[in-house]
Design an enzyme around this catalytic site. Structure first.
Site, PDB file in Angstrom:
ATOM      1  N   HIS A 168      39.975   8.838  93.946  1.00 37.76           N
ATOM      2  CA  HIS A 168      38.550   9.658  94.305  1.00 37.76           C
ATOM      3  C   HIS A 168      37.567   9.863  93.440  1.00 37.76           C
ATOM      4  CE1 HIS A 168      40.641  11.822  98.206  1.00 37.76           C
ATOM      5  NE2 HIS A 168      41.633  10.893  97.900  1.00 37.76           N
ATOM      6  N   ASP A 380      30.872  10.782  88.442  1.00 43.64           N
ATOM      7  CA  ASP A 380      31.408  11.304  89.185  1.00 43.64           C
ATOM      8  C   ASP A 380      31.816  10.037  90.590  1.00 43.64           C
ATOM      9  OD1 ASP A 380      32.919  13.498  90.124  1.00 43.64           O
ATOM     10  OD2 ASP A 380      30.848  14.457  89.979  1.00 43.64           O
TER      11      ASP A 380
END
Length: 489
Positions: A168, A380
Site C-alpha cells: 500500500h 504517498d
C-alpha cells in the site's frame, strides 16, 4: 477461486481493555476494510491479523465481538516486545521512512529485523493452520513482506495455493532501497509470492530496478501489461493496481441532509472566504509543515488572499507516544501560531487548526464545504483524501492541489494542480491559481476527475487484483497425499 484468506497487520476492528474483564470493540474504517469485507462475506473466507492488544487475546470477548462478522476471523497475538520492535521498530522506523524517501528518519537497529522475521513467521503459522488447498491468500502491506518466505520454509507446497501480496506504500528507487541492510534478504522474501501488486507504474519500475541490481540470478521478462520475473524455477507476476475508494458511498453521503447542513454551517462561519482543506494523519511523510510554510508564503506574496482564504488543517493523532512524532506535532503547532500571530485580524483567523479525528459526516461535510483541497504529501503510496474530496464534490466544482509524489497523481494529473511539496514558492503560486480559477475551469477539471474515480473505485481495484491473481500461472509440484494432509492440518 476457492476461499479468500486476507492477511493484514490489523484486523478490521480493534479490541481494547476497558477495565477488569471489560472489553470494547471498535470497527476499523478505511478503503481496505470497505473493499474486502463484502468480498469475504460473499465468497466465504478468513481474515487474519492482530486485534490491537499486547499479550494474550481474551477468548470469550473476542468470540463475542466477531460472532456476526460473516466470515472467520483469526487473531495473531503480539507481545509488548513484538509491538515495540516489529511494529514501532522495523515497520515504522525502518521500512516506513525508507520507502517514503526519508532515510534520515531510519533507525537500522539489528534487533528490529530479527523480531520482524519472527512475527512474520507467526503470521505464517497462523495461515498454515487456517488454509486449505486452493485458497487464494492475499497478504497486505509492508508489515508482512516475509510471510510467503516463511510459508515456503514451512513446507507449504508450491502450486497448492496462490500467494499474493499488495504493497500500500510506495516502493523506493534503488539508490534509496540500497541503504537497507537487509536489501537482498527482503527482495528474496518478496520473490516468494506468486503475484506482487503495487500502487503505481513508478513503484513497479522501482521494484524491477532493485531486483535487476540486487538479485543477479533473477530473470526479468517484460510483458505488455505487467512484468514477469523468473526466480528459483518460479514465475512471479508483478503489476500495478491503484487502490480506489467506495465512490458511491462518499457521493451518497455528501448528498445527505445532515452533511448538507453541516457544510452550510461551516461555510457560514467564514463568510466571503474560500476554504482550503488539509486533512492528514500526524506523520512526517504528509508534508504538513511544508504546506503551512507555503500558505504563509502565499499570504506574504499575495495580499489579495488576506481575509479571503482560510486554511482548515485537520491533523489526526497518530503514534503520539513516539518522541519523534510528539516533536513533529510541536513543530506544526509553532507554524500555526506564527501564521495566525502575523496575519490574523479582529475578524479573520487564517488557519483553523484541529488536532483530532473527524467522524464520517464531519469529514464529508468538510469535503463539501471547502473550495480547495490541499493534498501535498512528501511521498504517498496513493492518498485517498484526494479521491474522497473529488467524490464528495457533487456540484462538480472545487480545485485539487496535489503533490506530484502522491500515487493518486498518476490518475489525476491532467486535472489536479500538481506541485512539488518541497517547492514552497510553487505551492504558494498554486494557492493563488486555485483561488483565481474560474468556475467553468473548476467544473471541467472536477468532472473529469470524478469520472476517473467513479470507474476506478475500490471494488474495481479488488476485482482487478483477484482476477490477476487467479490468472497467474503457478506450476503445481507433484504433492503426495501425506504432504497435502500435513499442509491442511
Amino acid at each position: 477461486m476457492n476461499r479468500l484468506i486476507v492477511v493484514s497487520n490489523r484486523l478490521p476492528f480493534a479490541l481494547d481493555s476497558a477495565g477488569e474483564d471489560l472489553w470494547t470493540v471498535t470497527p476499523a474504517t478505511g478503503g481496505l476494510v470497505s473493499a474486502v469485507e463484502p468480498v469475504l462475506r460473499e465468497r466465504g473466507g478468513t481474515w487474519i491479523g492482530w486485534p490491537g492488544i499486547a499479550g494474550e487475546i481474551p477468548e470469550e470477548p473476542f468470540a463475542k465481538a466477531t460472532r456476526n462478522a460473516g466470515y472467520k476471523i483469526v487473531p495473531v497475538a503480539l507481545s509488548a516486545t513484538d509491538r515495540a520492535e516489529f511494529y514501532y521498530g522495523y515497520s515504522n522506523e525502518v521500512i516506513w521512512p525508507l520507502f517514503h524517501d526519508l532515510q534520515n528518519f531510519c533507525n537500522f537497529e539489528p534487533a528490529y529485523w530479527q523480531t520482524y522475521k519472527q512475527v512474520n513467521e507467526r503470521y505464517a503459522d497462523t495461515i498454515l493452520r487456517s488454509a486449505q488447498p486452493g485458497d487464494f491468500i492475499w497478504i497486505h502491506d509492508y508489515h508482512l513482506m516475509c510471510v510467503a518466505q516463511a510459508l515456503r520454509e514451512r513446507g507449504m507446497p508450491q502450486g497448492l495455493s496462490r500467494l499474493t501480496f499488495f504493497l500500500h506504500i510506495p516502493f523506493p528507487p534503488y539508490d534509496i532501497f540500497s541503504k537497507l541492510p537487509q536489501q537482498q534478504r527482503l527482495l528474496r522474501a518478496l520473490l516468494q509470492f506468486d503475484l506482487l501488486g503495487f500502487q503505481t507504474r513508478r513503484d513497479v519500475r522501482n521494484f524491477i530496478q532493485c531486483v535487476r541490481r540486487v538479485m543477479l540470478d533473477a530473470e526479468i521478462l517484460p510483458r505488455r501489461d505487467f512484468q514477469l520475473i523468473r526466480f528459483e524455477k518460479r514465475e512471479i507476476h508483478v503489476e500495478h493496481f491503484p487502490i480506489g475508494i467506495d465512490f458511491t458511498s462518499f457521493e451518497s453521503g455528501a448528498r445527505s441532509d445532515a452533511v448538507e447542513q453541516k457544510a452550510q454551517r461551516l461555510r457560514a462561519t467564514f463568510p466571503g472566504c474560500q476554504l482550503i482543506l488539509g486533512s492528514d494523519r500526524l506523520d512526517y511523510s504528509k508534508g504538513i509543515p511544508e504546506r503551512l510554510r507555503a500558505f504563509r508564503t502565499a499570504l506574504e506574496r499575495y495580499p489579495e488572499l488576506r481575509g479571503r482564504v482560510v486554511l482548515i488543517q485537520v491533523v489526526v493523532p497518530s503514534r503520539v507516544e513516539i518522541p519523534r512524532y510528539h516533536e513533529f506535532k510541536e513543530r506544526i503547532d509553532r507554524l500555526v501560531g506564527d501564521i495566525n500571530g502575523r496575519f490574523s485580524t479582529s475578524t479573520w483567523l487564517p488557519v483553523q487548526y484541529h488536532f483530532r479525528s473527524l467522524d464520517r459526516d464531519d469529514l464529508v461535510a468538510h469535503y463539501r464545504a471547502c473550495d480547495i483541497a490541499f493534498v501535498t504529501p512528501l511521498k504517498d503510496g496513493m492518498n485517498l483524501v484526494a479521491k474522497e474530496y473529488c467524490a464528495c464534490r457533487i456540484e462538480e466544482d472545487g480545485v485539487l492541489i496535489l503533490s506530484q509524489f502522491a500515487g493518486a497523481a498518476e490518475q489525476l494529473k491532467p486535472d489536479a494542480l500538481l506541485v512539488n511539496p518541497y517547492d514552497i514558492e510553487q505551492m504558494a503560486d498554486a494557492i493563488l491559481k486555485a483561488f483565481q480559477m474560474s468556475q467553468a475551469e473548476r467544473s471541467a477539471r472536477m468532472k473529469r476527475m470524478r469520472c476517473v474515480m467513479r470507474s476506478e473505485n475500490v471494488f474495481w481495484w479488488v476485482d482487478s487484483f483477484l482476477k490477476a491473481g487467479s490468472q497467474v500461472s503457478i506450476r503445481p509440484q507433484r504433492i503426495s497425499k501425506r504432504r497435502q494432509a500435513a499442509f491442511v492440518r
